[in-house]
Every structure is written in C-alpha cells, then in structure tokens.
Scaffold this motif. Structure first.
Motif, PDB file in Angstrom:
ATOM      1  N   GLU A   1       2.544   9.912  -2.448  1.00  0.00           N
ATOM      2  CA  GLU A   1       1.345  10.583  -1.947  1.00  0.00           C
ATOM      3  C   GLU A   1       1.225  10.323  -0.449  1.00  0.00           C
ATOM      4  O   GLU A   1       1.566   9.238   0.021  1.00  0.00           O
ATOM      5  N   PRO A   2       0.734  11.285   0.308  1.00  0.00           N
ATOM      6  CA  PRO A   2       0.614  11.062   1.759  1.00  0.00           C
ATOM      7  C   PRO A   2      -0.492  10.061   2.078  1.00  0.00           C
ATOM      8  O   PRO A   2      -1.555  10.091   1.470  1.00  0.00           O
ATOM      9  N   PRO A   3      -0.236   9.168   3.023  1.00  0.00           N
ATOM     10  CA  PRO A   3      -1.281   8.220   3.430  1.00  0.00           C
ATOM     11  C   PRO A   3      -2.379   8.942   4.200  1.00  0.00           C
ATOM     12  O   PRO A   3      -2.165  10.015   4.764  1.00  0.00           O
ATOM     13  N   HIS A   4      -3.564   8.344   4.215  1.00  0.00           N
ATOM     14  CA  HIS A   4      -4.699   8.969   4.902  1.00  0.00           C
ATOM     15  C   HIS A   4      -5.579   7.888   5.520  1.00  0.00           C
ATOM     16  O   HIS A   4      -5.957   6.934   4.847  1.00  0.00           O
ATOM     17  N   ALA A   5      -5.908   8.041   6.781  1.00  0.00           N
ATOM     18  CA  ALA A   5      -6.850   7.172   7.498  1.00  0.00           C
ATOM     19  C   ALA A   5      -6.496   5.690   7.352  1.00  0.00           C
ATOM     20  O   ALA A   5      -7.354   4.855   7.102  1.00  0.00           O
ATOM     21  N   VAL A   6      -5.231   5.366   7.538  1.00  0.00           N
ATOM     22  CA  VAL A   6      -4.760   3.991   7.370  1.00  0.00           C
ATOM     23  C   VAL A   6      -5.422   3.049   8.381  1.00  0.00           C
ATOM     24  O   VAL A   6      -5.816   1.933   8.025  1.00  0.00           O
TER      25      VAL A   6
ATOM     26  N   TYR B   1       0.831  -1.202   0.000  1.00  0.00           N
ATOM     27  CA  TYR B   1       0.000   0.000   0.000  1.00  0.00           C
ATOM     28  C   TYR B   1       0.868   1.256   0.000  1.00  0.00           C
ATOM     29  O   TYR B   1       0.675   2.157  -0.823  1.00  0.00           O
ATOM     30  N   PHE B   2       1.847   1.307   0.913  1.00  0.00           N
ATOM     31  CA  PHE B   2       2.706   2.489   0.993  1.00  0.00           C
ATOM     32  C   PHE B   2       3.565   2.643  -0.258  1.00  0.00           C
ATOM     33  O   PHE B   2       3.768   3.758  -0.733  1.00  0.00           O
TER      34      PHE B   2
END
Length: 77
Positions: free
Chosen positions: A24-29, A17-18
């Motif tokens: 792009e910045p991760p969000h609500a992982v 996923y990362f």
C-alpha cells in the motif's frame, strides 16, 4: 558516525511500518512520525522539569510560547 540508539529505533520502526504496508502507498509519513515522537518527548521533558515550562523550553531549544502551543496541541498540562 555511529547511529544513536534513538535513531536506530526510529529507523527500525519506519522499516517495520513500510514492511507492514504490504504494498500500500505510504501517506503523510512525516506528520505521523512527528506526532508519534513529539508527545512522549514533551511529556518526558515536562516530567523531568516538574512542569516548569521555562526550563522545558530551554532544554528543548524552543521559545516558551512555542512550547505552550505544542503542549496545548497534545493536551499536556
């Protein structure tokens, strides 16, 4: 302590996923991961208990009302 197969799968999925975010910045992982794991887990347990919510709640270590709420959230009967 040796990592379980399930833990290894989760770790690999998160690594993928990362990597796929490609900067792009991760969000609500946390919420993403819980929602991906919770529904199939509930479906599996409900199947294994032939839909018996009391047995399923016991296996999961949940209060039966909490289980009912989660089943409703995921549209599982």
């Amino acid at each position: 302590m040796r990592e379980t197969d399930l833990s290894a799968c989760v770790r690999q999925a998160l690594d993928d996923y990362f990597r796929d975010l490609d900067g792009e910045p991760p969000h609500a992982v946390y919420d993403m991961l819980i929602s991906c794991v919770e529904k199939p887990m509930l479906e599996s347990i409900m199947h294994r208990t032939s839909g018996n919510q009391s047995k399923a709640a016991e296996i999961l270590g949940l209060n039966r009302n909490t289980l009912r709420k989660k089943l409703k959230q995921h549209n599982i009967q």
